[in-house]
Design a protein around this motif. Structure first.
Motif, short mmCIF file in Angstrom:
data_model
loop_
_atom_site.label_atom_id
_atom_site.label_comp_id
_atom_site.label_asym_id
_atom_site.label_seq_id
_atom_site.Cartn_x
_atom_site.Cartn_y
_atom_site.Cartn_z
N UNK A 32 0.85 -1.19 0.00
CA UNK A 32 0.00 0.00 0.00
C UNK A 32 0.88 1.24 0.00
N UNK A 33 0.40 2.32 -0.61
CA UNK A 33 1.15 3.58 -0.57
C UNK A 33 0.80 4.34 0.70
N UNK A 34 1.34 5.54 0.84
CA UNK A 34 1.14 6.34 2.06
C UNK A 34 -0.32 6.75 2.26
N UNK A 35 -1.10 6.71 1.19
CA UNK A 35 -2.52 7.05 1.29
C UNK A 35 -3.40 5.83 1.48
N UNK A 36 -2.78 4.71 1.81
CA UNK A 36 -3.48 3.45 2.05
C UNK A 36 -4.20 2.92 0.79
N UNK A 37 -3.59 3.20 -0.36
CA UNK A 37 -4.10 2.71 -1.63
C UNK A 37 -3.25 1.51 -2.04
N UNK A 38 -3.93 0.43 -2.39
CA UNK A 38 -3.24 -0.78 -2.81
C UNK A 38 -2.48 -0.52 -4.11
#
Length: 150
Positions: free
Chosen positions: A76-82
């Motif tokens: 996941x990225x820092x924005x909690x996007x897979x």
């Protein structure tokens, strides 16, 4: 070896046991391990505390390897996007020998028995986790010396 336990896996803790080698010959699966915890309730442990041992031979006779799984993961990225999803992969049978060599120096995360029909050995490598699933109904743990647990 001086001490021997047959079908007593519950008397040991394999968390953070270091793998010296893994072998599978015919129908016998073996692991040479260091830093295995011998629980206080072990039939050979005369101390009231957990102890540990190096040069431990863990043998599963009359065993088959059901499968070896390279566990998948999600990123996941820092924005909690897979951003990445990797599924579990089965290690092909023809790669077992090189897999066993690659696992030397890594650590066992857990060893779980499954109703006398087998066990699962989870291994942490530097970047990946694996599970070896065995079909067996017998185990043997052998070692020579008790060591103090740090």
């Amino acid at each position: 070896m001086k001490y021997k336990c047959i079908n007593k896996l519950h008397q040991f803790d394999f968390y953070q046991a270091s793998i010296a080698s893994i072998h599978f010959y015919g129908s016998t699966f073996t692991m040479d391990l260091d830093n295995v915890t011998i629980k206080a309730d072990n039939e050979h442990n005369r101390d009231i505390h957990d102890m540990r041992a190096n040069n431990v031979l863990m043998t599963f006779p009359n065993t088959s390897i059901v499968k070896i799984i390279e566990e998948g993961y999600k990123v996941y990225d820092a924005n909690d996007v897979l951003t990445e999803n990797i599924e579990d992969q089965i290690v092909p049978t023809e790669n077992y020998k090189s897999f066993f060599t690659d696992m030397e120096g890594n650590f066992i995360y857990s060893l779980e028995t499954e109703n006398d029909s087998g066990c699962s050995i989870s291994i942490d490598s530097e970047y990946q986790t694996y599970v070896i699933q065995l079909s067996n109904n017998e185990s043997c743990i052998e070692w020579d010396r008790f060591l103090k647990k740090d």
